[in-house]
Design an enzyme around this catalytic site. Sequence first.
Site, PDB file in Angstrom:
ATOM      1  N   ASP A 181      38.570  -4.458  52.673  1.00  0.00           N
ATOM      2  CA  ASP A 181      38.579  -5.363  51.876  1.00  0.00           C
ATOM      3  C   ASP A 181      39.431  -5.807  52.724  1.00  0.00           C
ATOM      4  O   ASP A 181      40.292  -5.797  53.436  1.00  0.00           O
ATOM      5  CB  ASP A 181      39.187  -5.398  50.316  1.00  0.00           C
ATOM      6  N   SER A 182      40.573  -7.013  52.715  1.00  0.00           N
ATOM      7  CA  SER A 182      41.519  -8.250  52.984  1.00  0.00           C
ATOM      8  C   SER A 182      42.363  -7.064  52.881  1.00  0.00           C
ATOM      9  O   SER A 182      43.574  -7.137  53.768  1.00  0.00           O
ATOM     10  CB  SER A 182      41.328  -9.705  52.517  1.00  0.00           C
ATOM     11  N   CYS A 201      35.522 -12.501  43.198  1.00  0.00           N
ATOM     12  CA  CYS A 201      37.036 -11.679  43.632  1.00  0.00           C
ATOM     13  C   CYS A 201      36.952 -11.041  43.828  1.00  0.00           C
ATOM     14  O   CYS A 201      37.290 -10.697  42.136  1.00  0.00           O
ATOM     15  CB  CYS A 201      38.135 -12.629  44.185  1.00  0.00           C
ATOM     16  N   THR A 202      37.027  -9.246  44.593  1.00  0.00           N
ATOM     17  CA  THR A 202      37.610  -8.182  43.840  1.00  0.00           C
ATOM     18  C   THR A 202      39.130  -8.235  43.259  1.00  0.00           C
ATOM     19  O   THR A 202      39.151  -7.107  43.150  1.00  0.00           O
ATOM     20  CB  THR A 202      37.172  -6.824  45.078  1.00  0.00           C
ATOM     21  N   HIS A 203      40.035  -9.682  43.864  1.00  0.00           N
ATOM     22  CA  HIS A 203      41.006  -9.172  43.135  1.00  0.00           C
ATOM     23  C   HIS A 203      40.747  -9.514  41.271  1.00  0.00           C
ATOM     24  O   HIS A 203      41.932  -9.623  40.325  1.00  0.00           O
ATOM     25  CB  HIS A 203      42.137  -9.741  43.954  1.00  0.00           C
ATOM     26  N   GLU A 239      47.946 -10.349  44.019  1.00  0.00           N
ATOM     27  CA  GLU A 239      49.127  -9.299  44.901  1.00  0.00           C
ATOM     28  C   GLU A 239      50.250  -9.189  45.062  1.00  0.00           C
ATOM     29  O   GLU A 239      50.827  -8.089  45.721  1.00  0.00           O
ATOM     30  CB  GLU A 239      48.600  -9.676  46.307  1.00  0.00           C
ATOM     31  N   CYS A 264      34.451  -6.796  49.800  1.00  0.00           N
ATOM     32  CA  CYS A 264      35.281  -8.252  48.991  1.00  0.00           C
ATOM     33  C   CYS A 264      34.634  -9.214  50.036  1.00  0.00           C
ATOM     34  O   CYS A 264      33.158  -9.180  50.548  1.00  0.00           O
ATOM     35  CB  CYS A 264      36.224  -8.340  50.801  1.00  0.00           C
TER      36      CYS A 264
HETATM   37  N1  DGL Z   1      39.594 -10.092  47.541  1.00  0.00           N
HETATM   38  C1  DGL Z   1      39.249 -11.132  48.126  1.00  0.00           C
HETATM   39  C2  DGL Z   1      37.350 -11.855  48.023  1.00  0.00           C
HETATM   40  O1  DGL Z   1      36.932 -11.050  47.250  1.00  0.00           O
HETATM   41  C3  DGL Z   1      40.102 -12.325  48.142  1.00  0.00           C
HETATM   42  C4  DGL Z   1      40.911 -12.017  48.559  1.00  0.00           C
HETATM   43  C5  DGL Z   1      41.948 -12.664  50.110  1.00  0.00           C
HETATM   44  O2  DGL Z   1      41.359 -14.302  50.135  1.00  0.00           O
HETATM   45  O3  DGL Z   1      42.373 -12.192  50.976  1.00  0.00           O
HETATM   46  O4  DGL Z   1      37.929 -12.277  48.371  1.00  0.00           O
END
Ligand code: DGL
Length: 271
Positions: free
Chosen positions: A13-14, A189-191, A157, A76
Amino acid sequence: MKLKSSAPIGIFDSGIGGLTVAKAINDALPNEQLIYFGDTAHLPYGDKSEAAIQAFSIKIADVLLDKGCKAIVIACNSASSAAYLLLKEYIRDQAIVMNVIDPMVAWVGNQVGNKKVGLIGTKRTVQSNIYLQKFNHLFPHIELHSLATPLLAPMIEEGFYNNRISHDVIWQYLSDPQLNDIQALILACTHYPLIKSEIEKFYQPPIQVLDSSGIVAAQLHQALAKDNLLRQDTAPPRHQFLVSDFTEAFASSAEVFFRSKVRLQLHRLWN
Ligand code: DGL
């Protein structure tokens, strides 16, 4: 190329958002060794160009392939939308490649029925229109309404959730007319699983709020089982957590995302 069942599973992921997916994979497949890569030097991906995300993803794939991974999960949505096809082409038969978008589309298309469904995600994911194209093609009975919510991933984050600020930001976004009258909401979004309960509180009466972590873990399980690639060794696996930039803040948030002890190692993508 013959893949080995004893090999690890790579996940990236990022940043640390993809640890929500890693956690679900660890719960579903406790025998498997995980190698997680968080590209914290290039976070957030959501406002980067497609070309930049493709370049980061190829570099990360090289790291995970060097470590002998039998599968690579793009945990991600932004990278799944920008780089999945390229990575599949690049990796070919060296590992199974999975994204977090197709399993969610299939789940919603098959389980949710004829509905107006909302979606929130980064600018990269929403502007790519990838969910819309897939639903239109595979499940035209789903009417999708998407909204970019770029403040959410950086907010999470930074540890801002379950407080007044996150409440106000979430309320402001979810009140957008684009999401009026939806009957289910995709967290693209995985966050976002970290703020799932806050999002659920917004909807009275409740609606289905869907995050991909469990769905992706189940699909990975199936893919590994089909190819006889489930790890047979029952000795507890030693997971590795790599990040391309290191801060103490990441180290402690990583434990919140993974919900157990995590030791981050620095691994730069470019020297
Ligand atoms: N976790 C990332 C996703 O699922 C997004 C976070 C980012 O913008 O880096 O898109």
